[in-house]
Design an enzyme around this catalytic site. Structure first.
Site, PDB file in Angstrom:
ATOM      1  N   HIS B 112       0.854  -1.191   0.000  1.00 22.18           N
ATOM      2  CA  HIS B 112       0.000   0.000   0.000  1.00 22.18           C
ATOM      3  C   HIS B 112       0.893   1.247   0.000  1.00 22.18           C
ATOM      4  CE1 HIS B 112      -2.724   2.983   1.812  1.00 22.18           C
ATOM      5  NE2 HIS B 112      -3.715   2.226   1.400  1.00 22.18           N
ATOM      6  N   ASP B 189       3.050  -4.042   8.132  1.00 24.28           N
ATOM      7  CA  ASP B 189       1.811  -3.285   7.957  1.00 24.28           C
ATOM      8  C   ASP B 189       0.670  -4.279   8.193  1.00 24.28           C
ATOM      9  OD1 ASP B 189      -0.464  -2.096   7.010  1.00 24.28           O
ATOM     10  OD2 ASP B 189       0.289  -1.735   4.978  1.00 24.28           O
ATOM     11  N   GLN B 192      -4.452  -4.796   7.021  1.00 20.49           N
ATOM     12  CA  GLN B 192      -5.421  -5.744   6.450  1.00 20.49           C
ATOM     13  C   GLN B 192      -5.418  -7.082   7.178  1.00 20.49           C
ATOM     14  OE1 GLN B 192      -7.610  -4.988   4.195  1.00 20.49           O
ATOM     15  NE2 GLN B 192      -6.803  -3.003   3.596  1.00 20.49           N
ATOM     16  N   LYS B 215     -10.432  -0.440  10.475  1.00 20.55           N
ATOM     17  CA  LYS B 215     -10.491  -1.662   9.663  1.00 20.55           C
ATOM     18  C   LYS B 215     -10.723  -2.894  10.531  1.00 20.55           C
ATOM     19  CE  LYS B 215      -7.296   0.089   6.108  1.00 20.55           C
ATOM     20  NZ  LYS B 215      -8.096   0.507   4.965  1.00 20.55           N
ATOM     21  N   CYS B 353      -4.805   2.069  -3.883  1.00 21.51           N
ATOM     22  CA  CYS B 353      -3.611   2.658  -3.243  1.00 21.51           C
ATOM     23  C   CYS B 353      -2.356   1.818  -3.423  1.00 21.51           C
ATOM     24  CB  CYS B 353      -3.810   2.936  -1.755  1.00 21.51           C
ATOM     25  SG  CYS B 353      -5.015   4.211  -1.451  1.00 21.51           S
TER      26      CYS B 353
END
Lengths: 121, 398
Positions: B112, B189, B192, B215, B353
């Protein structure tokens, strides 16, 4: 305008756009129009001689509305002087933004006279 | 599962854009309303009862996050405004002072923007070198490919746990092991992933982990940065002001507060942190492994059904995360998304993104479905039914 006719015109210009494909020739102004909110990404090139638009070409990726509108706009602008072209574009923008506009000079572009009803466009 | 807890699901809506943000269950909304209605005061500032109540509630969430990602100490948890800010903190608060010219940072092209752009900025500022770990043909990342590309100059690997378009689950445990053996810092990261499967920063040898509250059923405006305590000791705050200093003088003397408070200057997003705490409690009540298994099942079912439609191309059939990237053949992804919107099905169109993923996928734009625990097979059936009629798409979108 009859919605079926409107759809037919737009679809024809989306599936078989006119003046699509760039050329490697001098004498053209070139511009990329990249819209980062709706991801359309079009390259446009234009040849102006003696203040008259002689040729316009485009290529790239965009949705049905954007691609077809580019095709129809190019057809409308070809052969016009720069001032006439600016006037057409100004009226077209007014139509999209629901302001007053002169219908007569827009020709086939009036198929987009209800696009404002789809604000997420 | 648990659909009755989500007020948004009472609308006539199929929400398949959970990779962008998730819907909020009643307990999360209630916890925030409770703060604003019953003990709305600042944190760490007052000597009255409700102020103490705020402090306690706020700090309890730190412990909840610790328990959720299995780190050693709650002091390793910093509240930020989201994964983007967390990653920027790592890059500009830590890496900027620890890395030097020529040091290699490994990313992938499936990352991303928030895990690419800060590094590219740092590359311009101090001359680190970004290298992209090659992906397999199916756009996934394997340990073998990581092994092949690391050199003695490799100092950092910064990757998503689950990528936001391909949806593959990276083999973090093995990569973490490799990083440890080679003195490489592992930045993850988790935007997600933490909402979708169990996270264990100790087991995966993660040095820094970034994720966002919204999220994972929580509110917008809050996120987390986890960092190993000994690394946080050497991280510089990026924000200066109230709440982060122990004392300061007119001559410029400044002493920071302890860790993690020194990284949370200004009034924090108190209601949001409290909402995040409620979200974690809610998720743990269901069980992260159970959520993961459910999503795997949904994804399998979706692929199985979508494959039956001839004019649909799927780009990530084999990844296990609950994400499906697809296009209707010869239809621009935004037109496809508008078509689905007509049937109240929310999907995202575009590059999501991940703007350099196009180098890998050979295609710039896709429609993305991203599942969550409240999605159902019946919703997938409806999607498939609508996509089957997509020869009428231009009657709908034009």
């Amino acid at each position: 305008m009859d919605p079926n006719l409107r759809r037919e015109i737009i679809l024809e210009h989306y599936q078989n756009p006119k003046n699509r494909g760039l050329v490697q020739e001098d004498g053209y102004l070139r511009e990329n129009t990249y819209n980062d909110s709706c991801i359309d990404n079009l390259d446009i090139m234009m040849k102006i001689e003696d203040d008259v638009i002689k040729d316009i070409r485009f290529d790239g990726e965009a949705c049905a509305i954007s691609t077809s509108a580019t095709s129809i706009m190019i057809e409308t602008l070809l052969g016009k002087t720069v001032d006439e072209a600016k006037e057409i574009i100004h009226n077209y923008e007014n139509m999209i933004e629901e302001k007053d506009y002169q219908k007569e000079i827009l020709g086939e572009l009036i198929v987009y006279n209800e696009t404002y009803k789809q604000p997420n466009r | 599962m648990n659909r009755e807890d989500f007020p948004m699901l009472k609308k006539d809506l199929i929400y398949f854009d959970n990779g962008a943000t998730t819907l909020k269950p009643k307990p999360v909304i209630d916890a925030m309303v409770d703060y604003y209605s019953n003990y709305s005061a600042n944190a760490h500032r007052g000597d009255y009862d409700i102020s103490l109540k705020v402090d306690t509630a706020y700090e309890q969430v730190r412990e909840k996050v610790r328990n959720f990602i299995h780190c050693k100490s709650k002091d390793e948890i910093i509240f930020t405004k989201g994964a983007t800010e967390s990653l920027n903190m790592v890059v500009f608060g830590y890496m900027k002072y620890r890395l030097k010219k020529g040091d290699e940072v490994l990313l992938t092209k499936a990352e991303h923007a928030s895990n690419v752009l800060p590094w590219q900025e740092l590359e311009k500022e101090i001359g680190i070198q970004i290298r992209y770990i090659p992906l397999n043909e199916d756009h996934t990342l394997t340990l073998e490919n990581v092994k092949k590309i690391i050199t003695p100059k490799t100092k950092v690997i910064s990757i998503a746990h689950i990528t936001n378009v391909v949806g593959d689950i990276r083999p973090l445990e093995e990569i973490g092991q490799l990083c440890q053996e080679n003195n490489i810092l592992l930045v993850v990261d988790g935007a997600q992933s933490v909402a979708h499967l169990p996270m264990d920063v100790e087991k995966y040898h993660i040095d820094f982990l970034a994720f966002s509250g919204h999220k994972m059923l929580g509110p917008t405006g809050v996120g987390v940065l986890y960092g190993k305590y000994e690394l946080l000791e050497n991280m510089k705050p990026l924000q200066f002001g109230g709440g982060m200093n122990s004392f300061f003088e007119s001559d410029g003397t400044l002493e920071y507060k302890g860790i993690p408070t020194r990284f949370e200057a200004g009034t924090p997003p108190i209601a949001e942190v409290i909402g995040l705490g409620a979200a974690i409690e809610y998720l743990q009540g269901i069980g992260m492994e159970r959520i993961h298994q459910y999503e795997v099942e949904l994804k399998k079912y979706a692929i199985q059904e979508l494959e039956k439609i001839p004019n649909i191309t799927i780009y990530n059939k084999h990844s296990t995360g609950g994400i499906v990237a697809f296009n209707i053949d010869d239809v621009f992804s935004q037109d496809a998304a508008l078509y689905l919107n007509h049937y109240h099905i929310c999907v995202r169109a575009g590059n999501h993104c991940a703007k350099i993923l196009k180098d890998e996928l050979k295609i710039k734009n896709t429609c993305r479905i991203s599942f969550y625990l409240y999605n159902t097979k019946e919703e997938i059936d409806r999607l498939v039914q609508v996509l089957k009629q997509s020869k009428d798409i231009f009657k709908i979108v034009l």
